[in-house]
Design an enzyme around this catalytic site. Structure first.
Site, mmCIF file in Angstrom:
data_model
loop_
_atom_site.group_PDB
_atom_site.id
_atom_site.type_symbol
_atom_site.label_atom_id
_atom_site.label_comp_id
_atom_site.label_asym_id
_atom_site.label_seq_id
_atom_site.Cartn_x
_atom_site.Cartn_y
_atom_site.Cartn_z
ATOM 1 N N PHE A 1 79.658 3.756 -24.546
ATOM 2 C CA PHE A 1 80.381 2.896 -25.482
ATOM 3 C C PHE A 1 79.772 2.862 -26.881
ATOM 4 O O PHE A 1 79.851 1.846 -27.573
ATOM 5 C CB PHE A 1 80.494 1.465 -24.935
ATOM 6 C CG PHE A 1 80.801 1.406 -23.470
ATOM 7 C CD1 PHE A 1 81.951 1.989 -22.966
ATOM 8 C CD2 PHE A 1 79.931 0.797 -22.576
ATOM 9 C CE1 PHE A 1 82.231 1.960 -21.602
ATOM 10 C CE2 PHE A 1 80.201 0.760 -21.215
ATOM 11 C CZ PHE A 1 81.362 1.346 -20.727
ATOM 12 N N CYS A 2 79.174 3.963 -27.321
ATOM 13 C CA CYS A 2 78.511 4.019 -28.637
ATOM 14 C C CYS A 2 77.502 2.889 -28.788
ATOM 15 O O CYS A 2 77.338 2.312 -29.868
ATOM 16 C CB CYS A 2 79.534 3.966 -29.770
ATOM 17 S SG CYS A 2 80.568 5.438 -29.879
#
Length: 430
Positions: free
Chosen positions: A389-390
């Site tokens: 998710f970055c």
């Protein structure tokens, strides 16, 4: 279809009967979104209505937003420098969009409202305009981490490790800001991994107490909770249209104009320049504009700005009390359902957090995140997110360096969607 379709175990799961699921009071979607009735194929054959539980990545467009864009297309033209009727109309719509954004987040009358390509672009612009050290937490999305750690000319970054409680984290930030001067505290309003909401008003007061300003990454908050830049004491706020039910890849940076006017233009080009001359050496002498135009060189994303404004107006019309009630009911059902499945662990950052937007990050024991996501898609027509998710540092500190699964929802979600997710996970663990 993904390679998981060839796995006979997964194929057998698709045909397995659903477990019994209690049916309490129905919770319908709160608003109409584009694509709500779309069907997708299943690995067992046939198709089923698509369940979009990936709102935290990109929320579907509201039907009201699509209508506003369609209406604008009939008179779409260039902005600011055209004398024609359509150009004049489009310019008014584009500039009016700034005021819709300002009203939506309760911005100050003298705040600059700059349209960008999204949250990442907005924070990179803010990083260019900030002079001095910036303090950030280690739990941030890369969009609110890398632009600060990559700065060299305009100042350094100091990363503070979040503690296991919100109170402990606030104390750690206070100690860092007290230890040495900083120009800015940059924090997320809600985690894109766990949905946990931070106390923005307290963080702003903390920053101001030590002579710093605050930038709030509200990408995961503005669609779920009311924001008041004035009441919360926010100096700079950023968010993306695509997480606010508005397509077209536009975003917003709104905040105090002095730093933005003092910074070099984000892009060099037409629109940002007021006057240009060439000397004998063929080098340009440029008088740059002030205000939002200084950082909006080139032809702007007019439809993106119109879409954001329409989304802001639509959410304000629904009302955040209604939105909050709808979300709390769905989140309660989702948490209860996940808690009843053996081997499912819900991710949390803080032991004392009490507020969360419609996001649930989780892992399923014995199954890689991608395997879970593919199972949900191929056997039940459900779209979720899997990976890091970055937010790689956060996943590592939570003990899941290989990532997790994230289900997220919003106005177009109903109880049937949550039920289908829980049932599909039961099947996976059966």
């Amino acid at each position: 279809m993904s390679t998981v379709l060839s796995d006979p175990f997964i194929t057998s799961l698709a045909a397995a009967p659903l477990p019994a699921c209690p049916q309490p009071t129905p919770i319908p979607p709160l608003a109409e979104v584009v694509g709500a009735t779309a069907h997708v194929p299943l690995c067992s054959g046939g198709s089923v209505r698509y369940v979009n539980l990936d709102y935290a990545a990109s929320a579907p467009a509201l039907a009201a937003v699509a209508g506003a864009v369609q209406a604008a297309l009939g008179q779409y033209a260039s902005v600011h420098r055209g004398a024609g009727h359509h150009s004049q109309v489009t310019t008014v719509r584009y500039e009016s969009a700034r005021e819709s954004v300002r009203a939506f987040v309760r911005g100050r009358i003298d705040d600059a409202v700059v349209f960008t390509r999204g949250t990442t672009d907005a924070i990179n612009l803010a990083a260019r305009a900030t002079r001095g050290d910036v303090v950030v937490l280690d739990i941030e999305h890369h969009a609110n981490l890398l632009p600060w750690t990559a700065r060299e000319r305009t100042g350094g970054s100091r990363v503070v490790r979040a503690r296991s409680t919100i109170e402990g984290t606030l104390a750690a930030l206070e100690a860092e800001l007290a230890a040495a001067p900083a120009a800015l505290l940059a924090v997320t309003a809600a985690s894109n991994v766990t949905g946990e909401v931070l106390p923005i008003g307290r963080l702003a007061a903390l920053a101001h107490r030590h002579g710093a300003r605050i930038l709030v990454d509200a990408a995961q908050l503005v669609a779920h909770r009311p924001v008041s830049m004035v009441s919360h004491g926010i100096d700079y706020l950023v968010f993306s249209g695509h997480k606010l039910y508005a397509p077209f890849g536009a975003g917003v940076l709104i905040g105090r104009a002095d730093w933005l006017d003092a910074a070099d233009p984000y892009l060099a080009g037409g629109g940002a320049s007021a006057a240009v001359t060439l000397d004998d050496a063929a080098s340009a002498s440029v008088e740059w504009r002030s205000g939002a135009a200084r950082h909006e060189a080139g032809s702007p994303n007019v439809l993106g700005a119109i879409a954001i404004a329409a989304a802001c107006e639509a959410l304000a019309g629904i009302g955040f009390e209604t939105i909050g009630t709808h979300e709390a009911e769905l989140l309660g059902r989702l948490d209860a359902g996940l808690a009843g499945i053996a081997g499912v662990e819900l991710l949390r950052i803080f032991d004392d957090s009490t507020d969360r937007v419609g996001i649930a990050g989780f892992v399923v024991d014995g199954h890689a995140p991608r395997e879970v996501a593919e199972h949900l898609s191929d056997t039940a027509g459900i779209g979720v997110r899997d990976g890091k998710f970055c937010a790689h540092p956060l996943l590592q500190r939570l003990g899941f360096p290989d990532g997790a699964v994230r289900a997220s929802f919003g106005l177009g979600t109903g109880a049937d969607d949550i039920n289908r997710l829980v049932e599909a996970l039961h099947r996976l663990q059966a």
